[in-house]
Design an enzyme around this catalytic site. Structure first.
Site, PDB file in Angstrom:
ATOM      1  N   ARG A  27       3.564  -0.484  -5.000  1.00  0.00           N
ATOM      2  CA  ARG A  27       3.303  -0.822  -3.956  1.00  0.00           C
ATOM      3  C   ARG A  27       2.063  -1.529  -3.698  1.00  0.00           C
ATOM      4  NH1 ARG A  27       6.850   2.019  -0.352  1.00  0.00           N
ATOM      5  NH2 ARG A  27       5.526   1.237   1.484  1.00  0.00           N
ATOM      6  N   GLU A  83      15.143 -19.019  -9.408  1.00  0.00           N
ATOM      7  CA  GLU A  83      14.741 -17.522  -9.850  1.00  0.00           C
ATOM      8  C   GLU A  83      14.195 -17.734 -11.074  1.00  0.00           C
ATOM      9  OE1 GLU A  83      14.545 -14.877  -8.602  1.00  0.00           O
ATOM     10  OE2 GLU A  83      14.469 -13.381 -10.059  1.00  0.00           O
ATOM     11  N   CYS A 101       0.816  -1.274   0.015  1.00  0.00           N
ATOM     12  CA  CYS A 101      -0.022  -0.135  -0.019  1.00  0.00           C
ATOM     13  C   CYS A 101       0.900   1.236   0.131  1.00  0.00           C
ATOM     14  CB  CYS A 101      -0.702   0.009   1.331  1.00  0.00           C
ATOM     15  SG  CYS A 101      -2.146  -1.206   1.264  1.00  0.00           S
ATOM     16  N   LYS A 152       5.244  -4.569  -5.555  1.00  0.00           N
ATOM     17  CA  LYS A 152       6.803  -4.547  -5.497  1.00  0.00           C
ATOM     18  C   LYS A 152       7.595  -4.417  -4.236  1.00  0.00           C
ATOM     19  CE  LYS A 152      10.585  -3.419  -8.483  1.00  0.00           C
ATOM     20  NZ  LYS A 152      10.989  -4.968  -8.541  1.00  0.00           N
ATOM     21  N   TRP A 176      -2.745  -2.669  -1.725  1.00  0.00           N
ATOM     22  CA  TRP A 176      -2.529  -4.087  -2.054  1.00  0.00           C
ATOM     23  C   TRP A 176      -3.288  -4.862  -0.811  1.00  0.00           C
ATOM     24  CZ3 TRP A 176      -0.250  -8.155   0.993  1.00  0.00           C
ATOM     25  CH2 TRP A 176      -0.129  -9.426   0.157  1.00  0.00           C
ATOM     26  N   ASN A 235      -1.146   2.363   5.686  1.00  0.00           N
ATOM     27  CA  ASN A 235      -0.197   1.301   5.068  1.00  0.00           C
ATOM     28  C   ASN A 235       0.228   0.442   6.394  1.00  0.00           C
ATOM     29  OD1 ASN A 235       1.670  -0.238   3.895  1.00  0.00           O
ATOM     30  ND2 ASN A 235       3.228   1.605   4.091  1.00  0.00           N
ATOM     31  N   GLY A 236       0.103  -0.804   5.886  1.00  0.00           N
ATOM     32  CA  GLY A 236       0.587  -1.577   7.033  1.00  0.00           C
ATOM     33  C   GLY A 236      -0.655  -2.598   7.708  1.00  0.00           C
ATOM     34  N   HIS A 290      14.294 -38.127  -6.588  1.00  0.00           N
ATOM     35  CA  HIS A 290      14.009 -38.393  -5.294  1.00  0.00           C
ATOM     36  C   HIS A 290      12.271 -38.097  -4.808  1.00  0.00           C
ATOM     37  CE1 HIS A 290      17.820 -39.532  -3.971  1.00  0.00           C
ATOM     38  NE2 HIS A 290      18.260 -38.464  -4.548  1.00  0.00           N
ATOM     39  N   GLU A 310       5.577 -15.824 -11.557  1.00  0.00           N
ATOM     40  CA  GLU A 310       4.923 -14.510 -11.391  1.00  0.00           C
ATOM     41  C   GLU A 310       4.163 -13.760 -12.278  1.00  0.00           C
ATOM     42  OE1 GLU A 310       8.887 -12.706 -10.275  1.00  0.00           O
ATOM     43  OE2 GLU A 310       7.898 -11.827  -8.752  1.00  0.00           O
ATOM     44  N   LYS A 336      10.385 -16.248 -11.881  1.00  0.00           N
ATOM     45  CA  LYS A 336      10.088 -15.366 -13.049  1.00  0.00           C
ATOM     46  C   LYS A 336       8.809 -15.802 -13.708  1.00  0.00           C
ATOM     47  CE  LYS A 336      11.506 -12.516 -11.712  1.00  0.00           C
ATOM     48  NZ  LYS A 336      12.241 -12.394 -10.756  1.00  0.00           N
TER      49      LYS A 336
END
Ligand code: F6R
Length: 614
Positions: free
Chosen positions: A27, A487, A2, A609, A77, A103-104, A510, A494, A491
């Site tokens: 955000r 990674e 946020c 982000k 968010w 925000n929080g 395994h 996402e 990517k």
């Protein structure tokens, strides 16, 4: 997560709020809203989804705001409650006289909600924030002073918050406060700003105060007042922000992500400037305060990070252990902070974060600092909360990264680890001069090699289009490229929402091998070096189960043509630097798959982000 923004001044407020929110869209983008003080009282406007939807809502009522010069805004968010208009901020108290953006996360919101409902407040949303609106309104009813009401209410809040509050009884006034969430107050001429981050205000001013926890600022064009959590008047330090307003442009690329992938050779060049001049010269890291004695006294290093930064940290472990002979543990910050960790004055704790404000990593760093560890921060934001905790700092200089999926900041973090590991090896004398020189010479060649990959993307695009409709994807690698597999998979999931997973190639047999059949693509990261032959054997095992095989390799071994359906070739590179060379094609592969599928590449669903909540 946020973003909040506030303005109290003499200019028309709506554009200032909307521009500020646009800069904070990284955000979150689940919903947005503003509250502005109009002639006939505070008006609130909200919209679900991206900021463009709020702009559409407002375009029908712009006349109402012409004289308004004070307001607050929010970009959300979602944490508590679905991303609907009802749950969008600003939130109001029962009578609508008080509005708030937050925000929080308020951890005790349920208890507050029960108490406030029992005392007659009417809740309209499912958010934790609404409890704060009612609580501050109650306090205001008792003390008839908005700043004092915010101060008293804050004492009853548990969790993390940055808040901006307005009340109908006040003209042109915003009260702002924070605890464990970022908030800065910008100074203009007869105007003040509040914002979660610099980009929201830098167009207007480069003078600002970073609020400390529990401090409260009361903004009014006639002047600003600061108090601490006990109500004492304080005079905080006004800082000059080390930022230039930048026009964020895609520079002709279809998405910021593609532009940022293409910036990576320059990012590598930039980070080397001033730090590595020539292979026979020592690495210069001016803000790292680790001398020979400190390094000698270290018995371990712990690296804490999240997401992509965690993957960079895993490569960092490999490098530091290899170059410096010091044991390194890497842990997701969110795991690190809720267990007994054995850290002390003989531990170096490295926090890695693009944003420098990820809540879990910040908490991990603060906990270790309290136990006396030397704190080294690797970040793209030297002005961030995390950087302010640092005893040593390695800024990564990747420039602003707009795309939510991290690309160039990952490469920059890897470069920071190469520089740091070599720097420590030089001080510790844990490697021969010849080996150090050879590595530094190789490192200086990286930008050209990345340029070579970026100049030949056709093979990657072809492969992307061939696999765009797959439901699952497996990435395998070993050794220093195991994090590359993680990674690469991150990517892809996402931005395309394909279920992608990275495995150490030796682990396939395994368990995961049970999933393989002709519908499953397996991408092997086959970089020449210690584990090349081993991954080749693991790839044979996958091929024998009819998986669709893709190789990412710097080998020209003809055997590969029979084993793999697609081969993505990259330039030859010393194994230790292969994570940089291998990652660029994987970023492009994820990008071209998502682009082919028509996904929202720069702002994928459900993500933000900057993750400022635990
Ligand atoms: C993935 C991504 C995230 C971040 C993570 C940590 O593309 O960007 O996984 O890496 O949220 O963020 P920072 O590095 O800002 O601490």
């Amino acid at each position: 997560m946020c973003g909040i923004v506030g303005y109290a001044g003499n200019k028309s407020v709506v554009d200032i709020l909307l521009d500020g929110l646009e800069q904070l869209e990284y955000r979150g983008y689940d919903s947005s809203g503003i509250a502005v003080k109009c002639k006939d009282g505070i008006k609130v406007y909200k919209a679900e989804g991206k900021l463009g939807n709020l702009r559409n809502v407002l375009s029908n009522c712009l006349d109402e705001f012409k004289t308004s010069t004070c307001g607050i805004g929010h970009i959300r968010w979602a944490t508590h409650g679905a991303p609907t208009v009802l749950n969008a901020h600003p939130h109001t108290c029962t009578c609508g006289n008080l509005v708030i953006v937050h925000n929080g996360i308020i951890e005790n919101y349920k208890e507050l909600r029960e108490k406030l409902t029992a005392s007659g407040c009417t809740f309209r949303s499912q958010t934790d924030t609404e409890a704060v609106a009612h609580l501050v309104a109650r306090k205001y009813f008792e003390v008839k002073d908005l700043t004092e009401a915010v101060r008293l209410a804050s004492k009853e809040l548990e969790g993390a918050y940055a808040l901006c509050v307005m009340h109908n009884d006040y003209n042109n006034t915003i009260v702002a406060t924070k605890r464990n969430a970022p908030l800065l107050i910008g100074y203009g001429e007869n105007e003040f700003f509040a914002a979660s981050d610099v980009p929201a205000i830098i167009k207007h001013t480069n003078k600002a105060v970073y609020l400390n926890d529990n401090e409260i600022a009361t903004l009014n064009p006639a002047g600003i007042k600061f108090i601490d959590g006990e109500g004492n008047v304080i005079t905080p330090r006004v800082e000059t922000l080390p930022w230039e307003p930048v026009a964020l442009s895609k520079m002709g690329y279809k998405h910021f992500m593609l532009k940022e992938i293409h910036e990576q050779s320059d990012v590598i060049r930039n980070i080397l400037i001033g730090k590595l001049h020539a292979p026979d010269e020592n690495i210069v890291l001016n803000e790292v305060k680790l001398d020979k004695n400190t390094l000698k006294n270290l018995n371990r290093i712990q690296i804490v990070a999240c997401g992509t930064s965690l993957h960079a940290a895993m490569v960092g472990k490999y490098l530091i252990e290899n170059f410096c002979d010091i044991a390194v543990d890497v842990e997701a910050s969110s795991e690190y902070i809720y267990r007994k960790t054995v850290t002390d004055t003989h531990t170096l704790v490295i926090g890695v974060s693009q944003s420098g404000e990820t809540a879990d990593t910040l908490t991990a760093v603060k906990q270790s600092k309290a136990r006396g560890s030397h704190i080294l921060i690797i970040t793209n934001r030297p002005d961030s909360a995390m950087a302010r905790e640092a005893d040593s700092l390695v800024p990564v200089n990747a420039g602003i990264e707009v795309s939510v999926a991290a690309t160039k900041s990952y490469t920059a973090q890897l470069m920071a680890f190469y520089l740091l590991a070599l720097y420590m090896a030089e001080i510790k004398e844990s490697m021969s001069k010849t080996d150090l020189q050879a590595l530094k010479a190789e490192m200086m060649q990286l930008p050209q090699k990345v340029d070579q990959i970026l100049a030949q993307t056709d093979e990657i695009k072809k492969c992307a289009h061939a696999f765009a409709n797959t439901k699952n994807f497996i990435y395998v690698a070993r050794g220093i490229n195991y994090p590359t597999a993680l990674e690469g998979a991150l990517k892809l999931k996402e931005i395309s929402y394909i279920n992608a997973t990275g495995y150490p190639a030796g682990e396939l047999k395994h368990g995961p091998i049970a999933m393989l059949d002709e519908t499953m693509p397996v991408l092997s990261i086959l970089m020449l070096g210690t584990v090349y032959e081993k991954i080749l054997s693991n790839s044979e095992e996958a091929k024998a189960r009819n998986a669709q095989m893709i190789a990412l390799t710097n080998s020209d071994d003809k055997k590969l043509d029979d084993l793999f359906d697609y081969i993505i070739r990259v330039p030859a590179v010393q194994e230790l630097f292969s994570p940089i060379i291998a990652m660029v094609p994987l970023q492009l592969l994820a990008y071209y798959i998502a682009e082919f599928l028509g996904k929202d590449v720069d702002q994928p669903r459900n993500l933000a982000k900057s993750v400022t909540v635990e």
